[in-house]
Design a protein around this motif. Structure first.
Motif, mmCIF file in Angstrom:
data_model
loop_
_atom_site.group_PDB
_atom_site.id
_atom_site.type_symbol
_atom_site.label_atom_id
_atom_site.label_comp_id
_atom_site.label_asym_id
_atom_site.label_seq_id
_atom_site.Cartn_x
_atom_site.Cartn_y
_atom_site.Cartn_z
ATOM 1 N N ARG A 8 0.370 4.052 -2.717
ATOM 2 C CA ARG A 8 0.223 5.298 -2.555
ATOM 3 C C ARG A 8 1.128 6.223 -3.397
ATOM 4 N N SER B 145 0.871 -1.094 0.146
ATOM 5 C CA SER B 145 0.033 -0.011 -0.205
ATOM 6 C C SER B 145 0.846 1.278 -0.068
ATOM 7 N N TYR C 200 -5.958 7.170 -2.456
ATOM 8 C CA TYR C 200 -4.667 7.917 -1.987
ATOM 9 C C TYR C 200 -4.663 9.317 -2.775
ATOM 10 N N CYS D 33 -6.362 4.463 -6.794
ATOM 11 C CA CYS D 33 -5.477 5.600 -6.595
ATOM 12 C C CYS D 33 -6.348 6.784 -5.919
#
Length: 188
Positions: free
Chosen positions: A165, A161, A184, A181
């Motif tokens: 990110r 993760s 993030y 996405c």
């Protein structure tokens, strides 16, 4: 570094990254080796000629894989038999076939000058970037993390993760951003 435990560890973490982000990823393999025109494969690999052979096979699979998920299936197949990489002449072909690669193009590359040239270029790229540790991860041309018997220089973390990110944040291409996405948001 096809036989390197550190590279295999990073590739294992990247299984989720590739699954989630493959449409926007541009994976490049650059191998650490000492150029030597008298060596079997034109360079000396840390884990010997078997590793050089495996590196060539990985580069040919990437060059002729068609898409990243096919290449990644090939890579996972090799990694599941890491002790045989480069030493079992049938392993790479079995992995190429089971991954769905064009086996004719793969074999042609792996056994002819194209594979050695891809390997030579990858070694030069690693040297040019100043990389001398496997496995070193760059995102958008910037050093992101190193696994060398333990993670280091990973200011943003080293989980899947964390990489997702940072790749999402760095992506500026024309393709649609993968839906993950949205979890993030870009840093402003």
């Amino acid at each position: 570094m096809s036989r390197c435990p550190d590279a295999i560890k990073v590739e294992t973490v990247f299984n989720s990254v590739v699954r989630e982000l493959y449409p926007i990823l541009d994976i490049q393999l650059n191998f650490i080796a000492k150029p030597n025109p008298n060596a079997t494969y034109g360079a000396e690999c840390k884990h010997g000629d078997d590793e050089c052979r495996g590196n060539i096979d990985e580069l040919c699979a990437l060059a002729h894989g068609g898409d990243l998920p096919l290449f990644w299936r090939f890579l996972n197949c090799l990694n599941s038999h890491s002790g045989d990489i480069g030493s079992d002449p049938d392993l790479s072909l079995k992995c190429a076939s089971s991954a769905g690669l064009d086996t004719e193009a793969f074999i042609s590359c792996a056994l002819q000058a194209e594979g050695r040239e891809l390997f030579r270029q990858s070694v030069e790229n690693a040297q040019f970037a100043g990389v001398n540790t496997s496995a070193t991860v760059f995102i958008d041309g910037h050093l992101r993390c190193v696994e060398d018997g333990g993670w280091r220089d990973c200011l943003g973390g080293h989980s899947a993760s964390d990489f997702i990110r940072d790749i999402c944040a760095a992506y500026k291409g024309s393709r649609s951003r993968p839906s993950i996405c949205a979890e993030y948001p870009p840093v402003v």
